[in-house]
Design an enzyme around this catalytic site. Structure first.
Site, PDB file in Angstrom:
ATOM      1  N   CYS A 152       0.847  -1.201   0.000  1.00 51.58           N
ATOM      2  CA  CYS A 152       0.000   0.000   0.000  1.00 51.58           C
ATOM      3  C   CYS A 152       0.881   1.249   0.000  1.00 51.58           C
ATOM      4  O   CYS A 152       1.999   1.244   0.508  1.00 51.58           O
ATOM      5  CB  CYS A 152      -0.917   0.006   1.220  1.00 51.58           C
ATOM      6  SG  CYS A 152      -2.092   1.391   1.222  1.00 51.58           S
TER       7      CYS A 152
ATOM      8  N   ASP B  78       0.440   3.767   1.710  1.00 50.20           N
ATOM      9  CA  ASP B  78       0.404   4.347   3.056  1.00 50.20           C
ATOM     10  C   ASP B  78       1.821   4.627   3.591  1.00 50.20           C
ATOM     11  O   ASP B  78       2.695   3.757   3.539  1.00 50.20           O
ATOM     12  CB  ASP B  78      -0.320   3.373   4.002  1.00 50.20           C
ATOM     13  CG  ASP B  78      -0.695   4.027   5.314  1.00 50.20           C
ATOM     14  OD1 ASP B  78       0.217   4.473   6.039  1.00 50.20           O
ATOM     15  OD2 ASP B  78      -1.893   4.097   5.625  1.00 50.20           O
TER      16      ASP B  78
ATOM     17  N   ARG C 155       2.964   4.731   6.377  1.00 49.41           N
ATOM     18  CA  ARG C 155       3.395   3.977   7.561  1.00 49.41           C
ATOM     19  C   ARG C 155       3.866   2.563   7.245  1.00 49.41           C
ATOM     20  O   ARG C 155       4.188   1.803   8.167  1.00 49.41           O
ATOM     21  CB  ARG C 155       2.238   3.929   8.575  1.00 49.41           C
ATOM     22  CG  ARG C 155       1.834   5.307   9.076  1.00 49.41           C
ATOM     23  CD  ARG C 155       0.480   5.280   9.734  1.00 49.41           C
ATOM     24  NE  ARG C 155      -0.578   4.913   8.787  1.00 49.41           N
ATOM     25  CZ  ARG C 155      -1.865   4.780   9.105  1.00 49.41           C
ATOM     26  NH1 ARG C 155      -2.246   4.959  10.356  1.00 49.41           N
ATOM     27  NH2 ARG C 155      -2.758   4.464   8.197  1.00 49.41           N
TER      28      ARG C 155
ATOM     29  N   HIS D 242      -2.214  -3.953   4.962  1.00 50.21           N
ATOM     30  CA  HIS D 242      -1.971  -3.563   6.357  1.00 50.21           C
ATOM     31  C   HIS D 242      -3.281  -3.265   7.061  1.00 50.21           C
ATOM     32  O   HIS D 242      -4.207  -2.726   6.455  1.00 50.21           O
ATOM     33  CB  HIS D 242      -1.028  -2.360   6.431  1.00 50.21           C
ATOM     34  CG  HIS D 242      -1.612  -1.096   5.853  1.00 50.21           C
ATOM     35  ND1 HIS D 242      -2.110  -0.083   6.636  1.00 50.21           N
ATOM     36  CD2 HIS D 242      -1.812  -0.706   4.567  1.00 50.21           C
ATOM     37  CE1 HIS D 242      -2.571   0.888   5.860  1.00 50.21           C
ATOM     38  NE2 HIS D 242      -2.400   0.531   4.597  1.00 50.21           N
TER      39      HIS D 242
ATOM     40  N   CYS E 246      -6.020   0.068   7.004  1.00 47.88           N
ATOM     41  CA  CYS E 246      -5.841   0.629   5.655  1.00 47.88           C
ATOM     42  C   CYS E 246      -7.002   1.565   5.308  1.00 47.88           C
ATOM     43  O   CYS E 246      -8.163   1.152   5.298  1.00 47.88           O
ATOM     44  CB  CYS E 246      -5.743  -0.492   4.619  1.00 47.88           C
ATOM     45  SG  CYS E 246      -5.433   0.115   2.942  1.00 47.88           S
TER      46      CYS E 246
HETATM   47 CO    CO Z   1      -3.444   1.175   3.019  1.00 48.27          CO
END
Ligand code: CO
Length: 214
Positions: free
Chosen positions: A47, A49, A51, A103, A106
């Site tokens: 992803c 993302d 993090r 994750h 998400c």
């Molecule tokens: Co995500």
């Protein structure tokens, strides 16, 4: 006129100087060796993302992992970006493992669960709604929104591994050699990866890989 430009980006350049220097202190030949080429064993599909940085969460170095990231780690057959990455990774780099890593927490999965409009991403996330409908019976029984989103995250990862297995690229490669496909979920709260599923060589019944899910 007062210059209101945000200067926070400067710490990135400073950080880069620090990175370069510390690598060279550890190994003066570090960048010279990297510049000779790459031979990673892994392709990571994760992803976007912020993090979930692929190298950081797996303690891997530059050169060890080929990486593709998009919102909610989707494997879409018409996505030329991903298909180009996949072809290069498995045909030219000959990676041994392809990992789809979702994750928990998400935002993409969460957005796909609701009916709020976010923009173009709504179209991108459409296929997660299909995953939801396919598993609606199971998901409806989970009353807690977060837990339901977590389960949909797992199911989505498995679905993307299945999508990978069905690509002509992977199917053709399996005729020549084993290529392992993995479905993982990373926990933002724990920093730990959960291993959900694996397909070793295409001889497994793809429909049976749900069995591996926790
Ligand atoms: Co995500």
């Amino acid at each position: 006129m007062e210059n209101k430009m945000d200067k926070s980006y400067k710490r990135l350049i400073d950080g880069n100087r620090h990175f370069s220097m510390s690598k060279k202190i550890d190994d003066p030949e570090y960048f010279k060796k990297l510049s000779l080429g790459q031979r990673p064993d892994y392709l990571w599909i994760g992803c976007s993302d912020s993090r979930v940085p692929a190298n950081e969460v797996t303690s891997t170095e530059s050169g060890e992992m080929f990486v593709h990231r998009n919102i909610a780690n989707l494997v879409v057959h018409t996505d030329m970006n991903l298909m180009s990455v996949l072809e290069y990774a498995i045909v030219h780099l000959e990676v041994k493992h392809v990992i789809v890593c979702g994750h928990y927490g998400c935002g993409g999965v969460r957005a796909a669960m609701g009916n709020n409009r976010f923009g173009i991403v709504d179209n991108w996330l459409r296929s997660i709604k299909d995953v939801y409908h396919e598993h609606e019976k199971e998901l409806r029984q989970i009353a807690d929104d977060d837990k339901r989103a977590d389960r949909l995250t797992e199911l989505n990862v498995i679905e993307q591994v299945r999508n990978l297995a069905k690509t002509s690229l992977v199917q053709d490669e399996w005729k020549k050699r084993p290529l392992h496909l993995h479905g993982w979920v990373y926990g933002i709260n724990s920093g730990l990866i959960t291993d959900l599923s694996i397909i070793h060589d295409g001889h497994e019944d793809i429909d049976q890989i749900y069995r591996y899910a926790v």
